[in-house]
Design an enzyme around this catalytic site. Structure first.
Site, PDB file in Angstrom:
ATOM      1  N   HIS A   1      44.130  31.916  43.807  1.00 35.73           N
ATOM      2  CA  HIS A   1      42.780  32.249  43.909  1.00 35.73           C
ATOM      3  C   HIS A   1      42.448  33.660  43.545  1.00 35.73           C
ATOM      4  O   HIS A   1      43.458  34.439  43.334  1.00 35.73           O
ATOM      5  CB  HIS A   1      42.322  31.996  45.170  1.00 35.73           C
ATOM      6  CG  HIS A   1      42.824  32.797  46.132  1.00 35.73           C
ATOM      7  ND1 HIS A   1      43.932  32.601  46.836  1.00 35.73           N
ATOM      8  CD2 HIS A   1      42.596  34.273  46.375  1.00 35.73           C
ATOM      9  CE1 HIS A   1      44.250  33.778  47.747  1.00 35.73           C
ATOM     10  NE2 HIS A   1      43.373  34.761  47.418  1.00 35.73           N
TER      11      HIS A   1
ATOM     12  N   LYS B   1      49.147  33.352  41.298  1.00 40.78           N
ATOM     13  CA  LYS B   1      48.209  33.401  42.241  1.00 40.78           C
ATOM     14  C   LYS B   1      47.276  32.145  42.193  1.00 40.78           C
ATOM     15  O   LYS B   1      47.105  31.508  41.206  1.00 40.78           O
ATOM     16  CB  LYS B   1      47.026  34.658  41.856  1.00 40.78           C
ATOM     17  CG  LYS B   1      47.732  36.159  42.098  1.00 40.78           C
ATOM     18  CD  LYS B   1      46.785  37.246  41.951  1.00 40.78           C
ATOM     19  CE  LYS B   1      45.726  37.130  42.956  1.00 40.78           C
ATOM     20  NZ  LYS B   1      46.115  37.405  44.432  1.00 40.78           N
TER      21      LYS B   1
ATOM     22  N   GLU C   1      24.978  43.267  45.197  1.00 42.69           N
ATOM     23  CA  GLU C   1      23.591  42.724  44.367  1.00 42.69           C
ATOM     24  C   GLU C   1      23.054  43.707  43.611  1.00 42.69           C
ATOM     25  O   GLU C   1      22.527  43.425  42.307  1.00 42.69           O
ATOM     26  CB  GLU C   1      22.697  42.313  45.430  1.00 42.69           C
ATOM     27  CG  GLU C   1      21.839  43.440  46.365  1.00 42.69           C
ATOM     28  CD  GLU C   1      20.980  42.852  47.250  1.00 42.69           C
ATOM     29  OE1 GLU C   1      20.382  41.492  47.072  1.00 42.69           O
ATOM     30  OE2 GLU C   1      20.463  43.674  48.135  1.00 42.69           O
TER      31      GLU C   1
ATOM     32  N   ALA D   1      40.257  41.296  48.732  1.00 45.23           N
ATOM     33  CA  ALA D   1      39.548  40.995  47.419  1.00 45.23           C
ATOM     34  C   ALA D   1      40.329  41.558  46.184  1.00 45.23           C
ATOM     35  O   ALA D   1      40.852  42.509  46.356  1.00 45.23           O
ATOM     36  CB  ALA D   1      38.144  41.153  47.303  1.00 45.23           C
TER      37      ALA D   1
ATOM     38  N   ARG E   1      33.217  29.981  40.643  1.00 48.15           N
ATOM     39  CA  ARG E   1      31.979  29.687  41.431  1.00 48.15           C
ATOM     40  C   ARG E   1      31.316  30.971  42.146  1.00 48.15           C
ATOM     41  O   ARG E   1      32.189  31.885  42.541  1.00 48.15           O
ATOM     42  CB  ARG E   1      32.325  28.786  42.713  1.00 48.15           C
ATOM     43  CG  ARG E   1      32.727  27.223  42.309  1.00 48.15           C
ATOM     44  CD  ARG E   1      31.678  26.551  41.526  1.00 48.15           C
ATOM     45  NE  ARG E   1      32.106  25.326  41.007  1.00 48.15           N
ATOM     46  CZ  ARG E   1      32.365  24.955  39.831  1.00 48.15           C
ATOM     47  NH1 ARG E   1      32.292  25.933  38.849  1.00 48.15           N
ATOM     48  NH2 ARG E   1      32.737  23.622  39.603  1.00 48.15           N
TER      49      ARG E   1
ATOM     50  N   ASP F   1      22.802  48.092  54.816  1.00 46.37           N
ATOM     51  CA  ASP F   1      23.408  48.615  53.558  1.00 46.37           C
ATOM     52  C   ASP F   1      24.159  49.963  53.705  1.00 46.37           C
ATOM     53  O   ASP F   1      24.867  50.090  52.803  1.00 46.37           O
ATOM     54  CB  ASP F   1      22.169  48.773  52.709  1.00 46.37           C
ATOM     55  CG  ASP F   1      21.296  47.448  52.082  1.00 46.37           C
ATOM     56  OD1 ASP F   1      22.101  46.373  52.333  1.00 46.37           O
ATOM     57  OD2 ASP F   1      20.365  47.839  51.560  1.00 46.37           O
TER      58      ASP F   1
ATOM     59  N   ARG G   1      22.207  39.470  57.446  1.00 41.04           N
ATOM     60  CA  ARG G   1      21.230  40.284  58.354  1.00 41.04           C
ATOM     61  C   ARG G   1      21.588  39.763  59.723  1.00 41.04           C
ATOM     62  O   ARG G   1      21.058  40.303  60.671  1.00 41.04           O
ATOM     63  CB  ARG G   1      19.888  40.272  57.972  1.00 41.04           C
ATOM     64  CG  ARG G   1      19.736  41.195  56.745  1.00 41.04           C
ATOM     65  CD  ARG G   1      18.287  41.262  56.462  1.00 41.04           C
ATOM     66  NE  ARG G   1      18.120  42.241  55.489  1.00 41.04           N
ATOM     67  CZ  ARG G   1      16.670  41.976  54.908  1.00 41.04           C
ATOM     68  NH1 ARG G   1      15.721  41.526  55.084  1.00 41.04           N
ATOM     69  NH2 ARG G   1      16.694  42.956  53.712  1.00 41.04           N
TER      70      ARG G   1
END
Length: 319
Positions: free
Chosen positions: A215, A213, A222, A186, A243, A127, A252
């Site tokens: 996508h 675009k 989280e 992103a 999705r 993290d 991890r």
């Protein structure tokens, strides 16, 4: 100082084995006896302790997870449990303990030190949520794991002209989302440190669609929560198939990166050196590429170091 021990606690992180290796081999090089404590504080109070040698840590630097195993331990949270652990350390003749883990693990080390046990903490958590150090062991590897997933999702998202929301770990710290988001190109990074507006997000997605675009990749930490609700909101508002992919514990695992192996090695050596100097209740870390050590109380009380400049860069480059 004749005998030291090492344990891993809390969530595992790639590079923990490299840190164990560094502690063991540095200790042996300095003439110390080194013991391994299995399953964290649970193993401590149950006496799961064994002597380690150079060969005990052979061929582990490249392995993810932790050869010492890790576990949560409710009993250690009690005073009786901690005193039991201290008595077991005394029975094994252990003079100092190196604890590898996150803030919860450090709190355990802090409590042990108050009972007279010399303790040094090494930050091991994907993290990257310990404010006193620039990087924690496992963060770089986890970032690359997320990046690999983003690259694959980009392919299928483009084929189907859909929005992909990727939920990554980070309850109170958005570093994993931020770094992976920038590295993966992103379109949006959503972190607990910054507010975001769902309607503005949907508007931006539609504007991108008008520009051609194929996508949209949205990285969601989280700690923000509401991944399923956001997925539904985006699809209903934009009319674009959306999705949600939750990467979960995949983040991890895996062989640690070169950065994590080197960081773990440096911090493991420093931890043993501090014990030999008679230091206790300290944690080691990295600031400005220099190995540092801090008082454990001060380290745990430091405020989050979220990089606002990097977040601004993510927004500039996103669309």
């Amino acid at each position: 100082m004749k005998t030291i021990a090492v344990l891993t606690s809390g969530g595992d992180a790639p590079g923990m084995n490299a840190a164990i290796r560094a502690v063991v081999r540095t200790g042996l090089d300095k003439g110390l006896k080194v013991m391994g404590i299995q399953r964290g504080y649970s193993g401590l109070i149950n006496g799961e302790i064994f002597e380690m040698h150079r060969y005990s840590v052979a061929d582990i630097i490249h392995r993810g997870g932790t050869i010492l195993r890790t576990a949560r331990c409710e009993e250690f949270k009690t005073e009786a449990g901690r005193k039991k652990g201290v008595n077991i350390l005394k029975a094994f003749g252990i003079d100092g303990v190196v604890v590898i883990g996150g803030d919860g693990s450090f709190q355990g080390a802090q409590l042990l030190s108050k009972l007279g046990v010399k303790t040094i903490g090494i930050p091991g958590t994907i993290d990257n949520d310990l404010a006193y150090t620039d990087y924690t062991i496992g963060f770089d590897t986890a970032t690359n794991t997320v990046l690999d997933a983003i690259n694959k999702l980009r392919d299928t998202s483009s084929s189907h002209e859909r929005v992909s929301i990727v939920e990554v770990m980070g309850r109170g710290c958005g570093d994993l989302a931020l770094f992976a988001g920038i590295g993966g190109g992103a379109e949006s990074v959503i972190v607990p440190e910054k507010e975001f507006n769902e309607d503005e997000l949907c508007k931006t997605i539609l504007e991108g669609k008008l520009r051609g675009k194929l996508h949209n990749l949205i990285i969601l930490a989280e700690g923000v929560g509401g991944g399923e609700a956001l997925t539904k909101k985006v699809q209903e508002t934009t009319g674009i198939q959306t999705r949600l992919t939750t990467l979960g514990h995949l983040q991890r695992g895996g062989s640690p990166s070169a950065f994590d192996r080197i960081l773990a090695s440096r911090l493991g050596v420093k931890a043993v050196e501090l014990l030999l100097e008679g230091k206790s209740s300290r944690v080691v870390g990295l600031r400005n590429n220099k190995v540092v050590d801090d008082d454990i109380d001060e380290a745990l009380s430091m405020k989050s170091k979220f990089d606002d400049e990097l977040y601004d860069i993510a927004k500039i480059l996103s669309y």
